[in-house]
Design a protein around this motif. Structure first.
Motif, PDB file in Angstrom:
ATOM      1  N   UNK A 179       0.833  -1.684  -0.092  1.00 53.89           N
ATOM      2  CA  UNK A 179      -0.508   0.215   0.128  1.00 53.89           C
ATOM      3  C   UNK A 179       0.905   1.314  -0.256  1.00 53.89           C
ATOM      4  N   UNK A 180       0.531   2.336  -0.031  1.00 50.17           N
ATOM      5  CA  UNK A 180       1.260   4.227  -0.633  1.00 50.17           C
ATOM      6  C   UNK A 180       1.228   4.317   0.556  1.00 50.17           C
ATOM      7  N   UNK A 181       1.846   5.241   1.120  1.00 49.12           N
ATOM      8  CA  UNK A 181       2.815   5.437   2.514  1.00 49.12           C
ATOM      9  C   UNK A 181       1.009   6.750   2.504  1.00 49.12           C
ATOM     10  N   UNK A 182       1.045   6.600   4.155  1.00 52.33           N
ATOM     11  CA  UNK A 182      -0.762   7.209   4.942  1.00 52.33           C
ATOM     12  C   UNK A 182      -0.438   8.259   5.696  1.00 52.33           C
ATOM     13  N   UNK A 183      -0.646   9.174   5.462  1.00 47.54           N
ATOM     14  CA  UNK A 183      -1.259   9.924   6.485  1.00 47.54           C
ATOM     15  C   UNK A 183      -2.378   9.626   7.823  1.00 47.54           C
ATOM     16  N   UNK A 184      -0.830   9.641   9.274  1.00 43.29           N
ATOM     17  CA  UNK A 184      -1.448   8.949  10.547  1.00 43.29           C
ATOM     18  C   UNK A 184      -1.763  10.515  11.206  1.00 43.29           C
TER      19      UNK A 184
END
Length: 121
Positions: A42-47
């Motif tokens: 998966x793509x890197x995502x904001x947390x």
């Protein structure tokens, strides 16, 4: 600015972990700090993101109410308290620094090396 993330590990669903991100080599309080995560395939995502003063913070909907971002400018460290963890939280977690409060990848100027969080069901 160099960032060193730590605190990851293996935890059961419903458990808690606290991640830390230690900064060096720059003026920590000049930067907003973020946490992102990237699951396999998966793509890197904001947390989560926190302003330089700590007065403002915002979260991805998927973690709102379960995760808390904080910072201690005297210790040049940002934290991510993660409660009620779910298997879908499994990912490599990265801390980052940016000159403005932002959830966008492109705004992040410095990155830590990542720490693995694995949540078992």
């Amino acid at each position: 600015v160099q960032l060193q993330a730590s605190g990851g590990g293996l935890v059961q669903a419903g458990g808690s972990l606290r991640l830390s991100c230690a900064a060096s080599g720059g003026t920590f309080r000049n930067y907003a700090m973020d946490w992102f995560r990237q699951a396999p395939g998966k793509d890197r995502e904001f947390v989560a993101s926190i302003s330089w003063s700590g007065a403002h913070a915002f979260y991805a909907d998927s973690v709102k109410g379960r995760f808390t971002i904080s910072r201690d400018n005297a210790k040049n460290t940002t934290y991510l308290e993660m409660n009620n963890l779910k298997p879908e939280d499994t990912a490599v977690y990265y801390c980052s620094a940016s000159s403005r409060l932002s959830s966008w990848l492109r705004d992040q100027e410095y990155w830590g090396q990542g720490t693995q969080v694995t949540v078992s069901s």
